[in-house]
Design a protein around this motif. Sequence first.
Motif, mmCIF file in Angstrom:
data_model
loop_
_atom_site.group_PDB
_atom_site.id
_atom_site.type_symbol
_atom_site.label_atom_id
_atom_site.label_comp_id
_atom_site.label_asym_id
_atom_site.label_seq_id
_atom_site.Cartn_x
_atom_site.Cartn_y
_atom_site.Cartn_z
ATOM 1 N N UNK A 1 0.838 -1.198 0.000
ATOM 2 C CA UNK A 1 0.000 0.000 0.000
ATOM 3 C C UNK A 1 0.868 1.240 0.000
ATOM 4 N N UNK A 2 0.559 2.194 -0.872
ATOM 5 C CA UNK A 2 1.304 3.443 -0.955
ATOM 6 C C UNK A 2 0.410 4.591 -0.515
ATOM 7 N N UNK A 3 0.860 5.334 0.489
ATOM 8 C CA UNK A 3 0.124 6.504 0.967
ATOM 9 C C UNK A 3 0.894 7.748 0.558
ATOM 10 N N UNK A 4 0.287 8.610 -0.249
ATOM 11 C CA UNK A 4 0.946 9.829 -0.675
ATOM 12 C C UNK A 4 0.836 10.884 0.406
ATOM 13 N N UNK A 5 1.597 11.956 0.239
ATOM 14 C CA UNK A 5 1.608 13.023 1.247
ATOM 15 C C UNK A 5 0.226 13.609 1.459
ATOM 16 N N UNK A 6 -0.494 13.819 0.333
ATOM 17 C CA UNK A 6 -1.809 14.437 0.480
ATOM 18 C C UNK A 6 -2.816 13.490 1.119
ATOM 19 N N UNK A 7 -2.546 12.175 1.096
ATOM 20 C CA UNK A 7 -3.453 11.209 1.683
ATOM 21 C C UNK A 7 -3.086 10.856 3.122
ATOM 22 N N UNK A 8 -1.966 11.386 3.609
ATOM 23 C CA UNK A 8 -1.502 11.019 4.938
ATOM 24 C C UNK A 8 -2.528 11.410 5.999
ATOM 25 N N UNK A 9 -2.577 10.604 7.036
ATOM 26 C CA UNK A 9 -3.540 10.836 8.097
ATOM 27 C C UNK A 9 -4.698 9.879 7.972
ATOM 28 N N UNK A 10 -5.358 9.600 9.090
ATOM 29 C CA UNK A 10 -6.432 8.605 9.081
ATOM 30 C C UNK A 10 -7.684 9.095 8.371
ATOM 31 N N UNK A 34 -7.662 4.444 11.060
ATOM 32 C CA UNK A 34 -7.496 3.658 9.836
ATOM 33 C C UNK A 34 -7.022 4.599 8.747
ATOM 34 N N UNK A 35 -5.873 4.320 8.162
ATOM 35 C CA UNK A 35 -5.343 5.155 7.089
ATOM 36 C C UNK A 35 -5.994 4.822 5.762
ATOM 37 N N UNK A 36 -5.920 5.758 4.827
ATOM 38 C CA UNK A 36 -6.455 5.518 3.485
ATOM 39 C C UNK A 36 -5.757 4.316 2.862
ATOM 40 N N UNK A 37 -6.549 3.444 2.285
ATOM 41 C CA UNK A 37 -5.987 2.282 1.619
ATOM 42 C C UNK A 37 -5.678 1.113 2.524
#
Length: 259
Positions: A1-10, A34-37
């Motif tokens: 799973x890849x979390x980008x900077x703009x998606x960071x945070x639950x 729960x984080x994105x993705x």
Amino acid sequence: MTITTEDAGPIVRVRNACCTLGGRRVLDDVSLDVLRGQVVVLIGPSGAGKTTLLRSLNHLEQIDGGEILIDGESIGHRDLTSRKKVGTSELARRRREIGFVFQHFNLFPHMTAAENIWNAPVRVLGTPKRTAIDEATALLERVGLADKAQSRPSQLSGGQQQRVAIARALAMRPKVMLFDEPTSALDVEMVGEVLTVMRELAQENMTMVIVTHEMRFARDVADRIVVMDAGRIIEDAPPETLFSNPVHERTKTFLSTID
């Protein structure tokens, strides 16, 4: 799973949630992110509070204290300052972004599989009917039921009905998908076809919170396993850690009782 900077945070944030049902505290100061993705699987003995926590994420159960945020927005209150309860229409709007797949499918028996899928986007989201029908067709193909578009629920197996229910939830383009024991009402030979669809969603980075007793599935798909007991979270770890080296004695006891 890849979390980008703009998606960071639950995308899901539960803070000190408490819930009392029938005079019994079923959620006791529960906090969870729960984080994105991410795929988070809730496990634990019967009565641990797993389903209550899941249902509280879209306000099917109302918490007595604490707060639940979905993508930064309270699910039950207008805002975090006034603590006023959200109105019916606004609650419906917020729920649109949360898909929920129940144990017993809950399909409309008088509608075909396709109609069960495209009805809500047309009625709730205002999607043009032709567009919604095309999207329903694509979703049926996605869950392996392209040939069942005109079948009614009574003409489908349990596994097929559950896959239609998943497609119906996806049709609303949710930010989060919630699954409450999605295979528990199925015959053994039908479980695999539903889990296959869920595995594919996980591979596509769909954010999911899942209550299940399918431990092999949980081990393979989950980013985190959250163990609940007596209304509390007692352990939260990646599957490889939790299954090989559980810390809490109640976790060890529970895992010893399941296959």
